[in-house]
Design a protein around this motif. Structure first.
Motif, PDB file in Angstrom:
ATOM      1  N   ALA A 275       0.398  -1.315   0.107  1.00  0.00           N
ATOM      2  CA  ALA A 275      -0.423   0.114   0.016  1.00  0.00           C
ATOM      3  C   ALA A 275       0.580   1.247   0.571  1.00  0.00           C
ATOM      4  N   ILE A 276       1.705   1.208   0.646  1.00  0.00           N
ATOM      5  CA  ILE A 276       2.974   2.316   0.638  1.00  0.00           C
ATOM      6  C   ILE A 276       3.254   2.498  -0.757  1.00  0.00           C
ATOM      7  N   VAL A 277       3.861   1.509  -0.746  1.00  0.00           N
ATOM      8  CA  VAL A 277       4.217   2.281  -2.354  1.00  0.00           C
ATOM      9  C   VAL A 277       3.751   2.350  -4.278  1.00  0.00           C
ATOM     10  N   ASP A 278       2.669   1.519  -3.513  1.00  0.00           N
ATOM     11  CA  ASP A 278       1.378   1.866  -4.519  1.00  0.00           C
ATOM     12  C   ASP A 278       1.293   3.602  -4.145  1.00  0.00           C
ATOM     13  N   ALA A 279       0.834   4.240  -3.023  1.00  0.00           N
ATOM     14  CA  ALA A 279       0.503   5.583  -2.863  1.00  0.00           C
ATOM     15  C   ALA A 279       1.813   6.856  -3.248  1.00  0.00           C
ATOM     16  N   GLY A 280       3.193   5.728  -3.898  1.00  0.00           N
ATOM     17  CA  GLY A 280       3.997   6.597  -4.363  1.00  0.00           C
ATOM     18  C   GLY A 280       4.968   6.497  -3.642  1.00  0.00           C
ATOM     19  N   GLY A 281       4.810   6.172  -2.119  1.00  0.00           N
ATOM     20  CA  GLY A 281       5.876   5.921  -0.876  1.00  0.00           C
ATOM     21  C   GLY A 281       6.895   5.197  -1.245  1.00  0.00           C
TER      22      GLY A 281
ATOM     23  N   PHE B 148      19.418  -7.061   8.532  1.00  0.00           N
ATOM     24  CA  PHE B 148      18.781  -6.278   8.038  1.00  0.00           C
ATOM     25  C   PHE B 148      19.196  -4.960   7.112  1.00  0.00           C
ATOM     26  N   SER B 149      18.922  -4.702   5.516  1.00  0.00           N
ATOM     27  CA  SER B 149      18.360  -2.670   5.761  1.00  0.00           C
ATOM     28  C   SER B 149      17.581  -2.955   4.359  1.00  0.00           C
ATOM     29  N   GLY B 150      16.617  -2.358   4.516  1.00  0.00           N
ATOM     30  CA  GLY B 150      15.727  -2.326   2.930  1.00  0.00           C
ATOM     31  C   GLY B 150      15.322  -1.214   1.943  1.00  0.00           C
ATOM     32  N   ILE B 151      14.469  -1.510   0.745  1.00  0.00           N
ATOM     33  CA  ILE B 151      13.958  -0.117   0.364  1.00  0.00           C
ATOM     34  C   ILE B 151      13.099  -0.887  -0.344  1.00  0.00           C
ATOM     35  N   ALA B 152      12.017  -0.600   0.136  1.00  0.00           N
ATOM     36  CA  ALA B 152      11.089  -1.139  -1.039  1.00  0.00           C
ATOM     37  C   ALA B 152      10.131   0.280  -1.911  1.00  0.00           C
ATOM     38  N   MET B 153      10.377   0.110  -3.049  1.00  0.00           N
ATOM     39  CA  MET B 153       9.579   0.931  -4.114  1.00  0.00           C
ATOM     40  C   MET B 153       8.868   0.288  -5.275  1.00  0.00           C
ATOM     41  N   SER B 154       8.008   0.888  -5.828  1.00  0.00           N
ATOM     42  CA  SER B 154       7.262  -0.559  -6.996  1.00  0.00           C
ATOM     43  C   SER B 154       7.917   0.882  -8.134  1.00  0.00           C
ATOM     44  N   VAL B 155       8.614  -0.179  -8.953  1.00  0.00           N
ATOM     45  CA  VAL B 155       9.083   0.457 -10.481  1.00  0.00           C
ATOM     46  C   VAL B 155       8.367   0.050 -11.407  1.00  0.00           C
ATOM     47  N   GLY B 156       7.769  -1.184 -11.003  1.00  0.00           N
ATOM     48  CA  GLY B 156       7.094  -1.820 -12.494  1.00  0.00           C
ATOM     49  C   GLY B 156       6.661  -0.644 -13.828  1.00  0.00           C
ATOM     50  N   GLY B 157       6.081  -1.731 -14.376  1.00  0.00           N
ATOM     51  CA  GLY B 157       5.917  -1.241 -15.753  1.00  0.00           C
ATOM     52  C   GLY B 157       7.083  -0.763 -16.590  1.00  0.00           C
TER      53      GLY B 157
END
Length: 576
Positions: A339-345, A450-459
């Motif tokens: 939900a966070i990445v879908d909102a642009g976060g 652990f270290s992570g970065i979540a993002m949506s770069v699909g398409g």
């Protein structure tokens, strides 16, 4: 005698110290370079001090002979031992500027190979070792061309470097001549028009760092895609390797922004690569890995309108609660990420088996109220499990203010870890989050962080590029790390084996046929071609062969790198 020649004579004498290198390279006696190996210090083919001096003259004095920055901590011919200077260096060692201000220092300590380690006793060796021998402090394409000509004339290994932000050893190399792009700081804003894009653009010199581009863009009412660490260079291996960052969900990866590259090829030719001109080179440079196709002079990328932003941080520990309660909260946090990445976060977080820290979740064009709603499930879980936590959500008038807020984006020490990584697909979190949580429990119980970065770069991006296809279905990049031990090389070898043989396989088992972010990965990944490049590898190899048929450019795990091998002393030789 000039300072340059004094340094040259010292380097010629000191390089023999690499023969006593720790087991990253081992050691054997220097020999004359064969046609299958790059020329190495001590070989009869190695340029004389006079030849290096003449080369420096052609460059207008831009050649730098490497003096390890740790030399003040040792009794060596580079510099007198200075206890006060050594103490200051040790205190500043984990700051990025300690290294990116140097033409030779590297931030990944494993690849420094204890060549001149400031934390070892003052009687320990201080040699050039795995650092580059010389660097050309480049100002323009002409300097690139001169370095390429000299390097190929003498069959010397070439390395491309800007800041030294590099976990895979690509910005250093034993016996190498470095093309140092760090001071190529030109920034221009353009009204750009092409078949696929019309709008504002930013043209960055190869040495521009993230904080410099961000500040310049803000002054124009714009934002640009860059990394989460402000001192990472944008046009180098960062964008060429894909490029994650706090604006990723809003605009895509850094490679997705690129409109054109200005690049010098191995032959010395200066080319402009766009989707319609030298399009194969443009495609490869945009996500296919840095340091192997040519030397980038500048990069022109999309610039976007600035926007109000929000950011949130969250920390909690396992104090006073069960491990089941602690991991239950971590698991719910991962469930909030889609939900966070879908909102642009974009969310940046890390944990061990005892503590969790989200620093931060960025919300470009997301209000503080919206951000609070997105994170509400994890806050509810923490309260339900009676877990104490600290939590803050803030609003900002522009993006850079959220990025620059130290309470949201705190300082992170460099030169402190060794790592591996795996791209985690969204489908895994949505369908089998419990298995992922179990894997993280095992990894952290064995000593991994652990270290992570979540993002949506699909398409598909407007301009086709070579970004690893695994990113298009990804939810986050998982980086697994162990702390580097400056007092025990053996302990670091054990830790690296742990990452390669035990920790990363826990994630690879859950992501069969998946991939790794080639900028943040285990350099010993066995299936690196598939993991780092996916289905693009063969096409990338064709581009490599076209623009660099003689293999002038080499980078560990870079496309075509399997044609070369580093021998025990670090000498680079062809495999056949």
């Amino acid at each position: 005698m000039s300072c340059f020649l004094q340094c040259s004579l010292v380097l010629s004498f000191m390089y023999s110290g690499v023969l006593a290198a720790p087991s990253l390279f081992g050691g054997h006696a220097a020999r004359a370079s064969s046609s299958s190996c790059r020329c190495f210090p001590g070989d009869s083919c190695w340029p004389s001090n006079t030849e290096w001096s003449e080369f420096n003259t052609t460059l207008g004095g831009k050649l730098i002979a490497t003096v390890p920055i740790g030399s003040v901590c040792h009794h060596d011919p580079f510099a007198a031992y200075d206890a006060e200077a050594c103490s200051s260096l040790q205190a500043a060692w984990f700051n990025e500027d300690t290294h990116y201000g140097s033409s030779s220092s590297v931030m990944a300590p494993f690849f420094a190979n204890q060549s001149c380690d400031p934390f070892l006793p003052d009687t320990s060796r201080c040699v050039i070792g795995t650092y580059i021998q010389y660097a050309v402090n480049a100002s323009d394409a002409t300097d690139y061309q001169k370095a390429l000509e000299f390097g190929q004339l003498h069959n010397i290994r070439l390395v491309i470097r800007n800041t030294g932000h590099d976990y895979l050893g690509k910005s250093t190399g034993a016996g190498a001549l470095g093309i140092w792009t760090h001071y190529m700081k030109n920034i221009d804003f353009l009204d750009y028009t092409s078949p696929n894009y019309a709008g504002k653009a930013i043209k960055l010199g190869a040495g521009v760092q993230g904080h410099e581009a961000y500040a310049a863009a803000k002054a124009e009412g714009l934002v640009v895609v860059g990394g989460n660490c402000p001192t990472v260079g944008i046009a180098g291996g960062y964008s060429q390797g894909g490029g994650t960052g706090p604006l990723g969900s809003r605009f895509g990866m850094a490679a997705d922004q690129v409109l054109e590259w200005e690049v010098v090829t191995a032959s010395g030719e200066l080319l402009i690569a766009t989707p319609s001109n030298n399009s194969d080179l443009y495609w490869a440079l945009s996500g296919g890995g840095g340091g192997v196709y040519g030397v980038v002079v500048s990069m022109t990328s999309k610039a976007h309108a600035d926007m109000p932003s929000s950011a949130a941080n969250l920390t909690f520990t396992n104090n006073g609660v069960s491990q089941d309660a602690f991991w239950g909260a971590v698991s719910v946090f991962h469930e909030t990420l889609p939900a966070i990445v879908d909102a642009g976060g974009v969310s940046v977080w890390g944990f061990t088996n005892a503590s969790f820290s989200m620093t931060p979740t960025y919300g470009p064009n997301i209000t503080a109220s919206q951000m609070s709603n997105l994170l509400q499930p994890v806050i509810q879980k923490l309260n339900a499990n009676n877990i104490s936590f600290t939590y803050a959500v803030k609003s900002y008038s522009d993006f850079l203010s959220s990025y620059d807020d130290p309470t949201m984006n705190p300082f992170i020490a460099t030169s402190a870890i060794q790592l591996g990584g795996r791209i985690i697909p969204r489908s895994l979190v949505e369908s089998n989050n419990s298995a992922l949580t179990s894997a993280f429990q095992k990894i952290t119980a064995l000593g991994g962080g652990f270290s992570g970065i979540a993002m949506s770069v699909g398409g598909s991006p407007a301009n086709d590029n070579a970004v690893n296809p695994e990113w298009r279905t990804a939810l986050f990049d998982a980086v697994i790390y162990t702390l580097f031990d400056y007092t025990s090389w053996e302990a670091n070898l054990v830790s690296q084996d742990l990452i390669t043989d035990v920790l990363i396989p826990e994630l690879a088992t859950l992501t069969p046929g998946g991939g790794s972010y080639l900028n943040e990965a285990d350099f010993r990944t066995v299936d690196w071609k598939d993991a780092f490049y996916g289905s693009n590898y063969d096409a990338l190899k064709s581009v490599k062969d076209k623009y660099d048929p003689e293999g002038v450019f080499y980078a560990l795990t870079g496309v075509g790198s399997d044609a070369w091998v580093e021998e025990a002393d670090g000498r680079l030789c062809k495999t056949s």
